[in-house]
Design an enzyme around this catalytic site. Structure first.
Site, PDB file in Angstrom:
ATOM      1  CE  LYS A  33      14.947 -23.644  55.407  1.00 22.17           C
ATOM      2  NZ  LYS A  33      15.283 -24.913  55.407  1.00 22.17           N
ATOM      3  CE  LYS A  40      17.778 -20.802  58.908  1.00 27.64           C
ATOM      4  NZ  LYS A  40      17.009 -21.648  59.807  1.00 27.64           N
ATOM      5  CD  GLU A  75      14.423 -27.574  57.627  1.00 32.54           C
ATOM      6  OE1 GLU A  75      13.638 -27.298  56.703  1.00 32.54           O
ATOM      7  OE2 GLU A  75      15.483 -28.193  57.444  1.00 32.54           O
ATOM      8  CG  ASN A  95      13.403 -31.525  57.132  1.00 33.18           C
ATOM      9  OD1 ASN A  95      14.516 -31.742  57.578  1.00 33.18           O
ATOM     10  ND2 ASN A  95      13.143 -30.436  56.424  1.00 33.18           N
ATOM     11  NE  ARG A 153      12.882 -33.630  53.390  1.00 35.53           N
ATOM     12  CZ  ARG A 153      14.060 -33.711  53.992  1.00 35.53           C
ATOM     13  NH1 ARG A 153      14.504 -34.876  54.430  1.00 35.53           N
ATOM     14  NH2 ARG A 153      14.807 -32.652  54.169  1.00 35.53           N
ATOM     15  CB  VAL A 161      19.598 -38.565  55.142  1.00 31.37           C
ATOM     16  CG1 VAL A 161      20.856 -39.409  55.033  1.00 31.37           C
ATOM     17  CG2 VAL A 161      19.296 -37.857  53.832  1.00 31.37           C
ATOM     18  NE  ARG A 217      23.422 -37.222  56.092  1.00 28.49           N
ATOM     19  CZ  ARG A 217      22.463 -36.372  55.741  1.00 28.49           C
ATOM     20  NH1 ARG A 217      22.479 -35.830  54.531  1.00 28.49           N
ATOM     21  NH2 ARG A 217      21.508 -36.033  56.580  1.00 28.49           N
TER      22      ARG A 217
END
Ligand code: ADP
Ligand code: ADP
Ligand code: MG
Length: 458
Positions: free
Chosen positions: A117, A159, A289, A291, A293, A296, A339
């Site tokens: 990060k 963080k 940040e 991600n 990838r 979800v 979720r």
């Protein structure tokens, strides 16, 4: 290059999701499973399944040697990491490529730049993307932390540079708290994360979480699939996500989408990825940040754009060009995801694994359920508590909310506790209905809760 056989280095709903994408692309699938997962659905759905180690994730889904041994035995030509586990592990991505497997994700060097990060923040600054005030280098001592906090002003957020899924984040509202939390955060970061650095950022009160789904190929084509609003969180972990965000003006939306594109282009990103921002009460946005990838909540973007993000991610990794441009993407309507975690909202979201005695999903118009469990499945306690995602689409946000209420009422899960009653509470809350929420809203809602038992909404 054609990908013919993919190893899915993951479990749970995302492994099932990836297997489905492969099936539609006529790609053979190889599942891996730990000792605790012999009866998991991804194992039954894949063309082949191999044991990868003991139940603990470190011994199985995160064990690079074991995962690569399966890849060799099964003779796959590509590996999809899913999310969590090895998905943002640069060593793993490199090891895949070194052993001749296509890693379904960005170049390892791009991943390494963004998975820390603090490095990602620095990159954003260089590219002219706004970040919240804070450190640009890891903080080495408590003294330095206190110095930073004085400069940016309390509250500050501590963080871990290598964190994820909300882990290790702590808000310090004054020097006493910073003293107290600093020690914990540093120790935790050293123990839990590959990248051990810790840094401070100005904490934005009553902020919203807005993120942008990016798709990019190896030929410089970078597009976005619109934004997602993931403001309903508990302990910095997302619980409900929607697209589009109900609060952005067209101008602000354009600015946020452009900032995300600028970052993705600037780092020559080449896969599916997400650029995350915090939106403060004065409508200023800050990069937090990236991600590198699949996430979800990618599903809500799929619902409003019609794009299958996982299929695109696989095709891009195979060296294909994106076969559509930004102008071909027309976001339509509204999508919401809840979720469903095996947690008891009445007991402070305590994990609730165990035998699922009965499991019946909702169905009907514009309802999608991504899950991996079934009646008679014994939910292991070793992993993430996410067991199912309910995703709905509607022409308008009102229609999507009504549809989600119906879906949650139809969902029947017996034997374990789930977050369904919590979602039902949120969906009938006037502030959620008005879109007037912030990241700590859900936590506050839980604390002054009307009994969840009576929460079913009609
Ligand atoms: P985000 O990381 O922004 O919360 P998602 O909502 O897609 O992204 O969550 C992905 C999941 O992956 C998380 O819930 C968590 O279980 C897992 N995860 C991601 N990064 C890490 C990490 N560094 N350490 C442990 N788990 C992680
Ligand atoms: P993770 O990798 O754990 O997902 P993030 O940096 O994405 O970590 O932050 C997770 C959540 O923490 C955000 O969605 C938001 O709710 C909160 N958060 C992060 N940075 C800030 C900030 N500067 N101010 C306020 N809240 C923040
Ligand atoms: Mg995040």
């Amino acid at each position: 290059m054609r990908i013919q056989k993919v190893l899915i280095a993951n479990r749970g709903e995302i492994a099932v999701r990836i297997i489905r994408a492969c099936q539609e692309l006529d790609i053979s699938t190889v599942a891996i499973y730990s000792e605790a997962d012999t009866t998991s659905k991804h194992v039954m759905m894949a063309d082949e399944a191999y044991y990868v180690g003991k139940a603990s994730a470190l011994d199985s889904y995160m064990n690079i040697t074991n995962v690569l041994a399966v890849a060799a035995e099964a003779q796959v030509d590509a590996i999809h990491p899913g999310y969590g586990f090895l998905a943002e592990n640069e060593d793993f991505a490199r090891a895949c490529e070194d052993n001749g497997y296509t890693f379904i994700g960005p170049c390892p060097s791009i991943m390494s730049r963004m998975s820390s990060k603090i490095d990602a923040r620095e990159t954003a600054v260089q590219l002219g993307v706004p970040v919240a005030e804070g450190n640009t280098k890891p903080v080495r001592s408590k003294r330095e932390a206190i110095h930073t906090a004085k400069r940016v002003g309390y509250p500050v957020l501590i963080k871990p540079s290598g964190g994820g899924g909300g882990r290790g984040l702590r808000v310090a509202r004054n020097e006493r708290e910073l003293n107290e939390f600093w020690v914990m955060s540093e120790r935790e970061a050293n123990m839990s994360f590959v990248d051990a650095g810790v840094f401070l950022e100005k904490y934005m009160e009553k902020a919203r979480h807005i993120e942008v789904q990016i798709l990019a190929d190896n030929y410089g084509n970078v597009i976005h699939l619109g934004e997602r609003d993931c403001t309903i969180q508990r302990r910095h972990q997302k619980l409900i996500e929607e697209s589009p965000s109900p609060v952005l003006s067209e101008e602000l939306r354009r600015q946020i989408l452009n900032a995300a594109l600028k970052l993705a282009r600037g780092i020559k990103y080449n896969s599916a990825g997400t650029v995350e921002f915090i939106l403060d009460q004065d409508q200023n946005f800050y990069f937090i940040e990236m991600n590198t990838r699949i996430q979800v909540e990618h599903t809500v973007s799929e619902m409003v754009t019609g794009v299958d993000i996982v299929k695109e991610q696989i095709m891009v990794a195979a060296g294909e060009k994106l076969n559509f441009s930004q102008d071909d993407i027309a976001n339509k309507g509204c999508s919401i995801e809840c979720r469903i975690n095996a947690e008891d909202p009445e007991q402070n979201f305590m994990p609730s694994p165990g035998l699922i005695t009965f499991y019946e999903r909702p169905a009907g118009h514009s309802i999608r359920v991504d899950d991996y469990v079934y009646s008679g499945y014994e939910l292991p306690y070793f992993y993430d508590s996410l067991l199912s995602k309910v995703i709905v689409w509607g022409n308008t946000r009102e229609e999507a909310m009504a549809r989600m209420k119906r879906a949650l009422n139809e969902f029947n899960i017996e034997g374990i506790k789930t977050t369904i009653p919590f979602h039902q509470q949120v969906l009938k809350h006037p502030l959620f209905i008005d879109g007037d929420i912030y990241t700590t809203f859900a936590q506050e809602l839980v604390s002054d809760l009307v009994p969840l038992k009576n929460a079913a909404v009609k």
